[in-house]
Design an enzyme around this catalytic site. Structure first.
Site, PDB file in Angstrom:
ATOM      1  N   ARG A  22      51.563 -18.737  17.059  1.00 18.19           N
ATOM      2  CA  ARG A  22      51.699 -18.530  18.461  1.00 18.19           C
ATOM      3  C   ARG A  22      52.782 -19.516  18.911  1.00 18.19           C
ATOM      4  NH1 ARG A  22      45.470 -18.403  20.538  1.00 18.19           N
ATOM      5  NH2 ARG A  22      44.933 -16.688  19.026  1.00 18.19           N
ATOM      6  N   SER A 113      46.165 -14.225  22.481  1.00 16.89           N
ATOM      7  CA  SER A 113      44.720 -14.297  22.575  1.00 16.89           C
ATOM      8  C   SER A 113      44.650 -15.042  24.169  1.00 16.89           C
ATOM      9  CB  SER A 113      43.973 -15.197  21.752  1.00 16.89           C
ATOM     10  OG  SER A 113      42.573 -15.188  21.979  1.00 16.89           O
ATOM     11  N   HIS A 114      43.907 -16.136  24.278  1.00 16.39           N
ATOM     12  CA  HIS A 114      43.563 -16.736  25.625  1.00 16.39           C
ATOM     13  C   HIS A 114      44.765 -17.143  26.360  1.00 16.39           C
ATOM     14  CE1 HIS A 114      42.829 -19.673  22.481  1.00 16.39           C
ATOM     15  NE2 HIS A 114      43.322 -20.331  23.321  1.00 16.39           N
ATOM     16  N   LYS A 126      49.744 -11.952  14.575  1.00 22.31           N
ATOM     17  CA  LYS A 126      48.977 -12.251  13.213  1.00 22.31           C
ATOM     18  C   LYS A 126      48.855 -10.947  12.141  1.00 22.31           C
ATOM     19  CE  LYS A 126      44.598 -11.659  15.611  1.00 22.31           C
ATOM     20  NZ  LYS A 126      43.148 -11.965  15.617  1.00 22.31           N
ATOM     21  N   ASP A 279      38.542 -11.879  26.627  1.00 18.58           N
ATOM     22  CA  ASP A 279      39.983 -12.731  26.673  1.00 18.58           C
ATOM     23  C   ASP A 279      40.999 -11.363  26.455  1.00 18.58           C
ATOM     24  OD1 ASP A 279      39.445 -12.021  23.996  1.00 18.58           O
ATOM     25  OD2 ASP A 279      40.513 -13.832  23.574  1.00 18.58           O
ATOM     26  N   ASP A 281      43.035 -10.539  23.785  1.00 18.20           N
ATOM     27  CA  ASP A 281      43.037  -9.601  23.036  1.00 18.20           C
ATOM     28  C   ASP A 281      41.656  -9.212  22.736  1.00 18.20           C
ATOM     29  OD1 ASP A 281      42.217 -12.144  22.020  1.00 18.20           O
ATOM     30  OD2 ASP A 281      42.895 -11.570  19.753  1.00 18.20           O
ATOM     31  N   ASP A 283      38.608 -10.348  21.865  1.00 17.78           N
ATOM     32  CA  ASP A 283      37.905 -10.856  20.747  1.00 17.78           C
ATOM     33  C   ASP A 283      36.762 -11.571  21.488  1.00 17.78           C
ATOM     34  OD1 ASP A 283      39.503 -12.630  20.729  1.00 17.78           O
ATOM     35  OD2 ASP A 283      39.909 -12.849  18.743  1.00 17.78           O
ATOM     36  N   ARG A 284      36.799 -12.319  22.383  1.00 15.20           N
ATOM     37  CA  ARG A 284      36.048 -13.465  22.997  1.00 15.20           C
ATOM     38  C   ARG A 284      35.125 -12.658  23.926  1.00 15.20           C
ATOM     39  NH1 ARG A 284      38.786 -19.216  23.700  1.00 15.20           N
ATOM     40  NH2 ARG A 284      39.840 -19.238  21.823  1.00 15.20           N
ATOM     41  N   THR A 346      36.654 -24.042  11.701  1.00 11.70           N
ATOM     42  CA  THR A 346      37.174 -23.236  13.024  1.00 11.70           C
ATOM     43  C   THR A 346      38.169 -22.243  12.551  1.00 11.70           C
ATOM     44  OG1 THR A 346      36.663 -25.357  14.514  1.00 11.70           O
ATOM     45  CG2 THR A 346      38.078 -23.411  15.270  1.00 11.70           C
ATOM     46  N   GLU A 365      31.567 -18.582  17.006  1.00 12.12           N
ATOM     47  CA  GLU A 365      32.110 -19.780  17.233  1.00 12.12           C
ATOM     48  C   GLU A 365      31.622 -20.214  18.870  1.00 12.12           C
ATOM     49  OE1 GLU A 365      35.910 -20.630  15.406  1.00 12.12           O
ATOM     50  OE2 GLU A 365      36.144 -18.527  15.982  1.00 12.12           O
ATOM     51  N   GLU A 366      31.915 -21.545  18.658  1.00 12.20           N
ATOM     52  CA  GLU A 366      31.327 -21.930  20.377  1.00 12.20           C
ATOM     53  C   GLU A 366      32.324 -21.475  21.186  1.00 12.20           C
ATOM     54  OE1 GLU A 366      33.702 -24.243  21.554  1.00 12.20           O
ATOM     55  OE2 GLU A 366      34.998 -23.776  19.722  1.00 12.20           O
ATOM     56  N   SER A 367      33.517 -21.179  20.741  1.00 17.23           N
ATOM     57  CA  SER A 367      34.431 -20.865  21.757  1.00 17.23           C
ATOM     58  C   SER A 367      34.598 -19.245  22.320  1.00 17.23           C
ATOM     59  CB  SER A 367      36.086 -20.925  20.779  1.00 17.23           C
ATOM     60  OG  SER A 367      36.074 -20.552  19.649  1.00 17.23           O
ATOM     61  N   LYS A 378      36.111 -11.443  15.618  1.00 19.67           N
ATOM     62  CA  LYS A 378      35.200 -11.611  16.543  1.00 19.67           C
ATOM     63  C   LYS A 378      35.157 -10.315  17.612  1.00 19.67           C
ATOM     64  CE  LYS A 378      37.598 -15.195  19.041  1.00 19.67           C
ATOM     65  NZ  LYS A 378      38.430 -16.080  18.065  1.00 19.67           N
ATOM     66  N   ARG A 498      40.088 -31.292  21.355  1.00 19.23           N
ATOM     67  CA  ARG A 498      38.632 -30.896  21.671  1.00 19.23           C
ATOM     68  C   ARG A 498      37.971 -31.899  21.283  1.00 19.23           C
ATOM     69  NH1 ARG A 498      40.559 -26.242  23.299  1.00 19.23           N
ATOM     70  NH2 ARG A 498      41.820 -24.814  21.803  1.00 19.23           N
TER      71      ARG A 498
HETATM   72  C1  VG1 Z   1      40.650 -21.783  19.205  1.00 20.74           C
HETATM   73  C2  VG1 Z   1      39.053 -21.740  19.094  1.00 20.74           C
HETATM   74  C3  VG1 Z   1      38.623 -21.262  17.707  1.00 20.74           C
HETATM   75  C4  VG1 Z   1      39.100 -19.665  17.732  1.00 20.74           C
HETATM   76  C5  VG1 Z   1      40.675 -19.881  17.920  1.00 20.74           C
HETATM   77  C6  VG1 Z   1      41.218 -18.205  18.050  1.00 20.74           C
HETATM   78  O1  VG1 Z   1      41.166 -22.332  18.283  1.00 20.74           O
HETATM   79  O2  VG1 Z   1      38.463 -23.112  19.221  1.00 20.74           O
HETATM   80  O3  VG1 Z   1      37.252 -21.163  17.700  1.00 20.74           O
HETATM   81  O4  VG1 Z   1      38.754 -19.193  16.531  1.00 20.74           O
HETATM   82  O5  VG1 Z   1      41.076 -20.279  19.286  1.00 20.74           O
HETATM   83  O6  VG1 Z   1      40.572 -17.580  19.082  1.00 20.74           O
HETATM   84  P1  VG1 Z   1      41.698 -23.906  18.477  1.00 20.74           P
HETATM   85  O7  VG1 Z   1      42.597 -24.262  17.065  1.00 20.74           O
HETATM   86  O8  VG1 Z   1      42.685 -23.700  19.564  1.00 20.74           O
HETATM   87  O9  VG1 Z   1      40.706 -24.616  18.770  1.00 20.74           O
HETATM   88  V1  VG1 Z   1      41.466 -16.468  20.122  1.00 20.74           V
HETATM   89  O10 VG1 Z   1      40.288 -15.590  20.739  1.00 20.74           O
HETATM   90  O11 VG1 Z   1      42.523 -17.370  20.884  1.00 20.74           O
HETATM   91  O12 VG1 Z   1      42.108 -15.417  18.795  1.00 20.74           O
HETATM   92 CO    CO Z   2      41.195 -13.795  21.436  1.00 16.34          CO
END
Ligand code: VG1
Ligand code: CO
Length: 545
Positions: A22, A113-114, A126, A279, A281, A283-284, A346, A365-367, A378, A498
């Protein structure tokens, strides 16, 4: 057709993070930046000749150009067939499904993603392997190593493929198919959930939901499945049109970024019973009831406890896995059901082996990530449909379902505090200072809380024995409370710290506290130990979820 070989020089920063490579769009637009990374992937893979590749992205700025470049490079590399989502659109879980369905060698998913999009935003790429899941660390390391030695890449000089209409083409000896992005995914969802029951709920007139696609990839999926197939009233899906810049927002389904949805669900006399968002893509997921937020950790625990309510899981689940910073609520369900449970670092890539080996069925995941063995990513809409199936089955509200769960299992108060775009050097100093303190923290007391153990989390994969170190600093207290510190692996500017906070409360009479208040002691300890204000100059977190 002649294949062109173009000379190039390596970039030193093409190391994939938590979920792929990214970077800012500006970086990706640098001369041959994308080409170098794609060639590094192709140079690393075995068995490309004649194999199938799945290709799509979240529709963000640069998606279409990137797809045309990758197609030409795939033709040069010798792929036999490339399957592309219409308009270049594929959600991450839909791509994972297609990889499995077409028995592809893998897939390339274009998404950050987000992260925000647009010319000033981020882009990402990816590679997912044949099981449909993110490349494991061994592969991403090999791709990074290959990117450091790239001196040329190969490309077939072919015209752009029309992405907007369905069709099949042969270019430079390679089959290209532009397919409907939604159909296969819709069929998969229908095989898992009771669509008749969900349709009855959505059409009942007494139940109202809003799904916020955040102008990202789930718009077409949600329109088709929730409104067209299940008959939810038009307008159920909001922000359903994918935009290259997500309408200027962060396509991150949480309380801070899905503001409009939050205000709909928290309106004083609001009439929306169920809110959900996904989100960039797809997956969230975020799950909301009327004036009620379900933490992603609780969501996984509730789905696990009630899995047999959905037809796809009627025979029960094999086990549960959660990422280390995710609350321990799912573990309690596993213990009660007599199931194995796992704690992984994670990132979704760590669930792949457990899913492939049949050791787990659900993971999260908590995210804001939840999913099962139906794909190897996800899956945002899957979680939403699972909740709808549960609501239809139980004929109860989101808040009642969660409260009853707490009454049975206890409540894991949970929150994550993010400090974004902090100075990289300051972030590393903060982490190093924490690491130095670790040996002296064990046995230390802070008010009523006593540290049982403090460590730097390392994981040994129970399937292939691979070891992943430095996965987050944990302070574990004797009462089960935890504070965890990690630096993000998905940000593109400076560093993001975090801080994850968790406290267990068994007593149902104490389940109605404000979350930040319930965690206030731990928040104070986190500051005392990590000296966040002193190191980062920040008085408060930027995003609290
Ligand atoms: C974050 C989240 C993690 C998740 C990752 C990808 O990573 O904490 O739980 O798997 O994003 O999600 P990091 O390294 O920034 O904490 V996604 O939906 O952005 O592909
Ligand atoms: Co995502």
């Amino acid at each position: 057709m002649t294949i062109q070989t173009i000379k190039t020089t390596p970039y030193n920063d093409q190391k994939p993070g938590t979920s792929g490579l990214r970077k800012s769009v500006k970086q990706f637009k640098k001369s041959d930046y994308l080409q170098n990374f794609v060639q590094a992937i192709f140079n690393t893979l075995e068995g490309i000749q004649g194999s199938t590749l799945i290709l799509g992205g979240d529709g963000r700025y640069f998606n279409r150009e990137a797809i045309q470049i990758i197609l030409r490079m795939a033709a040069a590399a010798g792929f036999g067939r490339v399957i592309i989502g219409q308009g270049g659109i594929l959600s991450t879980p839909a791509a994972s499904n297609l990889i499995r369905q077409y028995q592809a060698l893998g897939g390339i998913i274009l998404s950050a993603s987000h992260n925000a999009g647009g010319p000033e935003g981020d882009f990402g790429i990816k590679f997912n392997i044949a099981n449909g899941g993110p490349a494991p660390e061994s592969l991403t390391e090999a791709i990074f190593a290959a990117s450091q030695h790239i001196h040329e890449y190969h490309i077939a000089p072919i015209n752009p493929v029309p992405l907007d209409k369905l069709g099949a083409y042969e270019i430079s000896g390679m089959q290209v198919e532009v397919i409907d992005s939604v159909s296969a995914y819709e069929e998969l969802m229908e095989s898992l959930f009771d669509f008749d029951k969900i349709a009855a709920l959505l059409q009942s007139g007494s139940f109202k939901m809003r799904f916020d696609a955040m102008h990202a990839v789930t718009g077409p999926y949600a329109h088709r499945i929730l409104e067209e197939r299940l008959g939810a009233p038009e307008g159920t899906v909001i922000h359903g049109q994918p935009l290259a810049d997500f309408g200027g927002g962060h396509p991150d389904p949480n309380q801070a970024h899905a503001k409009e949805l939050m205000s709909l669900l928290y309106a004083r006399n609001g009439d929306i019973d169920f809110g959900a968002a996904s989100d960039g893509d797809g997956d969230r997921n975020m799950i909301l009831g009327k004036q009620f937020f379900v933490t992603p950790s609780d969501s996984l625990a509730v789905l696990a406890a009630n899995a047999t309510a959905a037809p796809g899981y009627r025979n029960g689940i094999a086990g549960i896995a959660r990422s280390m910073p995710t609350s321990q609520a799912p573990d309690r369900v596993a213990v009660k059901l007599g199931l194995p449970y796992f704690e992984t670092p994670t990132g979704w890539k760590f669930f792949g082996n457990l899913l492939d080996a049949g050791k787990i069925t659900l993971c999260g995941e908590e995210s804001f990530g939840t999913s099962s063995n139906h794909v190897r990513e996800k899956d945002g809409l899957w979680a939403v449909l699972f909740w709808l199936n549960l609501l239809a089955e139980k004929q109860d509200s989101v808040s009642n379902i969660v409260r009853k769960h707490w009454a049975e299992y206890g409540r894991n108060y949970y929150s994550r505090h993010d400090y974004e775009e902090i100075d990289l050097k300051a972030a590393n100093e903060l982490v190093n200072a924490l690491l130095e303190q670790l040996p002296s923290l064990s046995g230390k007391t802070f008010g009523k809380l006593c540290v049982a153990n403090a460590d730097n989390f390392a994981y040994t994969d129970p399937v292939d024995g691979s070891v992943s170190k430095n996965q987050g600093i944990r302070i574990l207290f004797t009462d089960g409370s935890r504070i965890i510190f990690r630096l993000s692996g998905t940000g593109t500017q400076g560093a993001t710290l975090r801080v994850y906070l968790e406290k267990y409360e068994a007593d149902p009479s104490k389940h109605d506290q404000d979350v930040q208040e319930a965690l206030s002691e731990l928040i104070a300890i986190a500051e005392q130990v990590a000296k966040i204000v002193a190191f980062t100059g920040r008085e408060a977190a930027d995003v609290i979820t």
